[in-house]
Motif scaffolding. Sequence first.
Motif, PDB file in Angstrom:
ATOM      1  N   VAL A   3      70.381 -63.627  84.515  1.00  0.00           N
ATOM      2  CA  VAL A   3      69.936 -65.070  83.721  1.00  0.00           C
ATOM      3  C   VAL A   3      69.443 -65.447  84.181  1.00  0.00           C
ATOM      4  CG1 VAL A   3      72.380 -65.267  83.367  1.00  0.00           C
ATOM      5  CG2 VAL A   3      71.962 -65.966  85.495  1.00  0.00           C
ATOM      6  N   ALA A   4      69.287 -66.921  83.704  1.00  0.00           N
ATOM      7  CA  ALA A   4      67.877 -67.823  84.129  1.00  0.00           C
ATOM      8  C   ALA A   4      68.280 -67.935  85.885  1.00  0.00           C
ATOM      9  CB  ALA A   4      67.195 -68.132  83.143  1.00  0.00           C
ATOM     10  N   VAL A   5      67.040 -68.434  86.494  1.00  0.00           N
ATOM     11  CA  VAL A   5      67.485 -69.275  87.880  1.00  0.00           C
ATOM     12  C   VAL A   5      68.176 -70.296  88.182  1.00  0.00           C
ATOM     13  CG1 VAL A   5      65.342 -70.204  87.545  1.00  0.00           C
ATOM     14  CG2 VAL A   5      67.226 -69.465  89.809  1.00  0.00           C
ATOM     15  N   LYS A   6      69.320 -70.755  87.573  1.00  0.00           N
ATOM     16  CA  LYS A   6      70.460 -71.753  88.420  1.00  0.00           C
ATOM     17  C   LYS A   6      69.846 -72.314  90.032  1.00  0.00           C
ATOM     18  CE  LYS A   6      73.180 -70.960  83.848  1.00  0.00           C
ATOM     19  NZ  LYS A   6      74.388 -71.065  83.226  1.00  0.00           N
ATOM     20  N   LYS A   7      70.954 -74.185  89.325  1.00  0.00           N
ATOM     21  CA  LYS A   7      71.028 -73.807  90.992  1.00  0.00           C
ATOM     22  C   LYS A   7      71.391 -73.306  92.067  1.00  0.00           C
ATOM     23  CE  LYS A   7      71.974 -78.518  93.372  1.00  0.00           C
ATOM     24  NZ  LYS A   7      72.891 -79.650  93.520  1.00  0.00           N
ATOM     25  N   CYS A  41      69.830 -63.705  89.404  1.00  0.00           N
ATOM     26  CA  CYS A  41      68.718 -64.724  88.295  1.00  0.00           C
ATOM     27  C   CYS A  41      66.866 -63.531  88.953  1.00  0.00           C
ATOM     28  CB  CYS A  41      68.657 -65.904  88.762  1.00  0.00           C
ATOM     29  SG  CYS A  41      68.933 -66.144  90.888  1.00  0.00           S
ATOM     30  N   ARG A  42      66.386 -64.418  87.454  1.00  0.00           N
ATOM     31  CA  ARG A  42      64.730 -63.745  87.517  1.00  0.00           C
ATOM     32  C   ARG A  42      63.896 -65.964  88.664  1.00  0.00           C
ATOM     33  NH1 ARG A  42      63.090 -62.047  82.441  1.00  0.00           N
ATOM     34  NH2 ARG A  42      63.846 -64.748  81.296  1.00  0.00           N
ATOM     35  N   MET A  43      63.196 -65.299  88.871  1.00  0.00           N
ATOM     36  CA  MET A  43      62.137 -65.917  89.893  1.00  0.00           C
ATOM     37  C   MET A  43      60.784 -65.360  89.702  1.00  0.00           C
ATOM     38  SD  MET A  43      61.853 -67.706  93.693  1.00  0.00           S
ATOM     39  CE  MET A  43      61.400 -65.684  93.965  1.00  0.00           C
ATOM     40  N   SER A  44      60.275 -65.819  88.538  1.00  0.00           N
ATOM     41  CA  SER A  44      58.104 -65.598  88.126  1.00  0.00           C
ATOM     42  C   SER A  44      57.487 -65.955  89.786  1.00  0.00           C
ATOM     43  CB  SER A  44      57.847 -66.679  87.497  1.00  0.00           C
ATOM     44  OG  SER A  44      57.636 -68.022  86.951  1.00  0.00           O
ATOM     45  N   ARG A  45      57.149 -67.104  90.391  1.00  0.00           N
ATOM     46  CA  ARG A  45      56.921 -67.533  91.747  1.00  0.00           C
ATOM     47  C   ARG A  45      57.414 -68.088  92.341  1.00  0.00           C
ATOM     48  NH1 ARG A  45      50.956 -70.193  90.698  1.00  0.00           N
ATOM     49  NH2 ARG A  45      51.669 -72.084  89.512  1.00  0.00           N
ATOM     50  N   LEU A  46      57.077 -68.704  93.888  1.00  0.00           N
ATOM     51  CA  LEU A  46      57.652 -69.462  94.981  1.00  0.00           C
ATOM     52  C   LEU A  46      56.263 -69.905  95.359  1.00  0.00           C
ATOM     53  CD1 LEU A  46      60.168 -70.427  96.047  1.00  0.00           C
ATOM     54  CD2 LEU A  46      59.972 -68.694  98.078  1.00  0.00           C
ATOM     55  N   ARG A  47      55.741 -71.269  94.851  1.00  0.00           N
ATOM     56  CA  ARG A  47      54.544 -72.048  95.673  1.00  0.00           C
ATOM     57  C   ARG A  47      55.015 -72.413  97.153  1.00  0.00           C
ATOM     58  NH1 ARG A  47      53.385 -75.377  92.919  1.00  0.00           N
ATOM     59  NH2 ARG A  47      54.490 -76.074  90.960  1.00  0.00           N
ATOM     60  N   VAL A 130      59.039 -74.837  95.474  1.00  0.00           N
ATOM     61  CA  VAL A 130      58.872 -75.004  93.120  1.00  0.00           C
ATOM     62  C   VAL A 130      58.447 -73.431  93.772  1.00  0.00           C
ATOM     63  CG1 VAL A 130      57.689 -75.402  92.187  1.00  0.00           C
ATOM     64  CG2 VAL A 130      56.845 -76.753  93.808  1.00  0.00           C
ATOM     65  N   MET A 131      60.312 -73.472  93.014  1.00  0.00           N
ATOM     66  CA  MET A 131      60.448 -72.382  92.840  1.00  0.00           C
ATOM     67  C   MET A 131      60.630 -72.231  91.312  1.00  0.00           C
ATOM     68  SD  MET A 131      64.347 -70.611  92.741  1.00  0.00           S
ATOM     69  CE  MET A 131      65.114 -68.875  92.383  1.00  0.00           C
ATOM     70  N   GLU A 132      60.123 -71.556  90.030  1.00  0.00           N
ATOM     71  CA  GLU A 132      59.057 -71.094  89.544  1.00  0.00           C
ATOM     72  C   GLU A 132      60.024 -70.202  88.136  1.00  0.00           C
ATOM     73  OE1 GLU A 132      55.347 -71.407  88.737  1.00  0.00           O
ATOM     74  OE2 GLU A 132      54.532 -73.332  89.595  1.00  0.00           O
ATOM     75  N   ALA A 133      60.807 -69.813  87.134  1.00  0.00           N
ATOM     76  CA  ALA A 133      61.412 -69.003  86.850  1.00  0.00           C
ATOM     77  C   ALA A 133      61.150 -69.556  85.008  1.00  0.00           C
ATOM     78  CB  ALA A 133      62.966 -69.405  86.927  1.00  0.00           C
ATOM     79  N   PRO A 134      61.290 -67.908  84.377  1.00  0.00           N
ATOM     80  CA  PRO A 134      60.423 -68.093  82.946  1.00  0.00           C
ATOM     81  C   PRO A 134      61.562 -69.228  81.950  1.00  0.00           C
ATOM     82  CG  PRO A 134      61.581 -65.902  83.402  1.00  0.00           C
ATOM     83  CD  PRO A 134      60.809 -66.894  85.115  1.00  0.00           C
ATOM     84  N   SER A 135      60.592 -70.090  81.650  1.00  0.00           N
ATOM     85  CA  SER A 135      61.819 -70.772  80.298  1.00  0.00           C
ATOM     86  C   SER A 135      62.394 -71.897  80.904  1.00  0.00           C
ATOM     87  CB  SER A 135      62.402 -69.995  79.379  1.00  0.00           C
ATOM     88  OG  SER A 135      61.172 -68.815  78.382  1.00  0.00           O
TER      89      SER A 135
END
Length: 383
Positions: A3-7, A41-47, A130-135
């Motif tokens: 699933v998409a990343v949650k808290k 969960c999925r994560m696109s990148r971590l800045r 900053v943790m980014e995930a799609p949508s």
Amino acid sequence: MVVAVKKPKTFQVVFSDPNKAFYCSGDKVSGNVVLEVLQPCRMSRLRLEAAGCARVHHAKGKQGQQEVEYLKYEEELQLGELARDSDGCFLLQPGNTYHFLFGFELPPPGRLVSSFKGKFGYVRYYIRAVMEAPSQNALQCEREFEVEEPLDVNTPDLLAPAAGSKQKKVTIMFIPDGQVSISAQIDRKGFCEGEEISINAKFENSCSRIVVPKAAIVAKHTYQANGRIKVLRQKLSAVRGNHIISGMCDMWQGKTIRVPKLKPSLVGCDIIKVDYALMLYLHIPGSDKLILELPLVIGTIPFSGFGSRTNSMSSQAESLSSPSASWASFPSAPPSYSNIHRDLRVDSMPLLDDYDGEEEEEGLFMRAPEHHYPPPPAYSEVN
């Protein structure tokens, strides 16, 4: 199912040395971002972002607010051997604790200013992950860190003495009532927390009222936003002397006041200034105080003692060559006994009682008891 990343269960910035109280220009700031999830969960990148700025907000609206940036850094953290899905997103699995390393160097000296927090502004430094995930909106966490730029009080400018004098005419209902004056000197301008300031001062009172000499360390915070200035003053610690009656004076020779625990002077900031001063003043009943301020700089590197003798000798030489030098810049010859004021006092107790000339037997001088010695023994010459 992914699933998409949650808290996340854990999402925080941890420094490599958690016991480090502050950083300076040129230091390396390092650590890792710790991440745990409760479900796949999925994560696109971590800045990682690092920022520092001074901000003033002493009034509502844009005219009363201003911001100046001192640090800006950004990097994309390496996510290592994390598995990816078909869309190229990184997969995070529950039960694992992920550590993502970071590290960067702070700018060289002259580019940063020390951290500060006041009533109408602050200088703040922080790291944000900053943790980014799609949508989905990005998740983020922050961790502040302190910056304290070294301020050495052993520089020639701060080792130089500070002196000044001031006087004021006193009136009663617009009728002249004499005047009061202050002359004072301190050995140097730079001090650190816990050090004692030695004060040499002279307070004179030629008005009809009883005045009280006092001294205090004061802080002045200046906030500037778009040309508008807000100034706050605060008294931090104080000492006082003896009451001075009309026609008399009081001398402070090495009277001390301790520097309390406080933030160092804030220098180099464009919109916030933190200055200190030693304020000497006379409390005059029914009139405004006579105030004399000598500049102070509160540093981080304490007085080493080296160079103090050289500085003292040079200041004495200057006082000899300068006709307008302060009375306290160089020790004078001891006065004649006939010129000593009867009102001089030490801090803890007065001198002998004033002699008013009416009681000759019990005045300033004490009578020694009379002793009657027996006559010498008889003697005779021996041939």
